[in-house]
Design a protein around this motif. Structure first.
Motif: not given
Length: 357
Positions: A225-232, A242-252, A307-315
C-alpha cells in the motif's frame, strides 16, 4: 527465486455445520428506519439450503488476513467481543446476545451512506482454520438487493414477475470469529464490501472494534500500500516524474515482493526506490503512513504471497495516452523514452524492442 502465488479465499467449507442462526433487520436511525428483532432462530431442516447458505456466508473470507478485537483501555469493554465470548461459553444466550448485537449495530448505523439490511448471527462448527476444524461465530449484514425474474404458471399460460432477492455471489459485510486466542481478542476475518473509499467506518471500527493482527500478511499488505501511494501521490509532489516512471516504480516494488521470500527495508529501497533523495522521502512517507493508521511496520519480515496476490490486482501497469493509445509496462523502463516534438506541440514515447508478436 520465483515463487508461486496462492489462492486466498477460504477452502474446505463443505463440511461446516450450522448450529444456530437468527436474522434481524437493522435500519439507519437517522432516516427513521427501524430495528426489527426476530423472536426465534431459523429452522435448519433443509440440508441443500444449509450448504448454499454456508457458502454464501463464508466463501468471500481470506483466512490469511486476520484481525482481533481491541479496546483503547480494556478488551473486556469491547461490546461485540463480550457478546461473542458469552455465546462461545453457552448456547443458551445466543438469541439474547444476537439481539444486543443488533441493537449495538443499529446505534452505530447513523452515517448517511449506511443502508438498511438483514443481519445474520450464526454459530458454526467444523470451520477450517490453521489445519484444524473448530467452532466459529459469524456476524453478517446484507445491504444489497437484486431483482430476479420468476416464471409462474397461471392456468394454461405463463407469466413473468420480478422479485427482490439476495445475490449469492457475495455478502456485503461479515465478521467470522474463530474460537481461538480468546484472551487476546480472538482471531477474526473481515469482509467490508461497498466501502472502497472508506467513507463509512461503522462496520470495522465503530461496531466490531477490530484491528489487523501484526503478522507477515499484514506487513506485506501495508508495505505494498505504501509503495502504491508513494508512487501515485508522493512522487509527483516532490519530484519531476512522468506517469511512466510512477508505473515503473510500482512494478519494481511489486516484482520485489513476488521474487523474494524475505523483505529487508535497506535492500528494498536500494533496488526499488534507488535514488538517495527519493529513499529519504520514502522513509518519511512510510513513517507518516504508519503513524496515521496507528500500525506497526517492521523493517524485516517474511513475505506473504497471498497478500501480494491481493494487492497486485490494484497496481496500475497501463500508461494511457489521450484516448488513442495504451502502453502496458511490465518492466525495463529504460527501454521507454519520453520526449517532446516542437513541430506538432505534442509529447511522444519511443519504445525499443527486439521482437514483435
Amino acid at each position: 527465486m520465483q515463487q508461486i502465488l496462492i489462492l486466498t479465499t477460504m477452502v474446505g467449507i463443505d463440511n461446516v455445520e450450522l448450529q444456530q442462526v437468527i436474522v434481524h433487520k437493522v435500519g439507519n436511525p437517522t432516516r427513521g428506519e427501524s430495528l426489527k428483532l426476530s423472536k426465534n432462530k431459523l429452522t435448519l431442516n433443509d440440508d441443500i439450503v444449509n450448504k448454499i447458505f454456508v457458502k454464501y456466508l463464508l466463501n468471500g473470507f481470506n483466512e490469511n488476513d486476520l484481525y482481533h478485537f481491541t479496546h483503547l483501555s480494556d478488551l473486556g469493554m469491547n461490546e461485540v467481543y463480550n457478546y461473542v465470548q458469552q455465546c462461545f461459553k453457552s448456547d443458551s444466550v445466543f438469541e439474547a446476545n444476537s439481539a444486543l448485537m443488533a441493537q449495538f449495530l443499529y446505534s452505530k448505523s447513523t452515517h448517511v451512506k449506511v443502508k438498511e439490511g438483514e443481519m445474520y448471527v450464526v454459530k458454526f462448527d467444523k470451520v477450517p482454520f490453521e489445519g484444524d476444524f473448530i467452532e466459529a461465530f459469524g456476524i453478517f449484514k446484507n445491504e444489497s438487493k437484486e431483482t430476479y425474474l420468476r416464471v409462474m404458471e397461471h392456468g394454461q399460460t405463463f407469466e413473468i414477475i420480478g422479485e427482490d432477492g439476495i445475490n449469492l455471489s457475495k455478502i456485503d459485510k461479515g465478521c467470522l470469529v474463530f474460537n481461538k486466542n480468546g484472551a487476546e481478542g480472538y482471531y477474526c476475518c473481515i469482509i467490508d464490501n461497498g466501502n472502497k473509499n472508506n467513507d463509512t467506518a461503522y462496520w470495522v471500527k465503530d461496531f466490531l472494534g477490530v484491528e489487523p493482527v501484526a503478522n507477515e500478511y499484514h506487513f506485506t499488505n501495508e508495505y505494498l500500500q505504501v509503495v502504491k501511494q508513494f508512487a501515485t501521490q508522493e512522487m509527483p509532489e516532490h519530484f519531476e516524474v512522468t506517469k511512466g516512471q510512477q508505473i515503473d516504480l510500482m512494478q519494481r516494488g511489486l516484482d520485489y515482493f513476488k521474487e523474494n521470500e524475505e523483505f529487508v527495508l535497506d535492500d528494498f529501497t536500494e533496488q526499488v526506490i534507488q535514488y538517495p533523495e527519493m529513499i529519504e522521502q520514502f522513509a518519511a512517507f512510510k513513517d507518516n503512513y504508519a503513524q496515521s493508521k496507528n500500525i506497526e511496520m517492521e523493517n524485516e519480515f517474511g513475505i506473504d504471497l497471498s497478500a501480494v496476490k491481493k494487492q497486485s490486482k490494484s497496481f496500475k501497469s497501463v500508461l494511457k495516452l489521450d484516448k488513442n493509445f495504451h502502453i502496458y509496462i511490465h518492466g525495463r523502463r529504460d527501454l521507454l523514452e519520453r520526449g517532446y516534438d516542437e513541430e506538432t506541440g505534442k509529447f511522444f514515447y519511443k519504445i525499443y524492442f527486439e521482437e514483435e508478436s
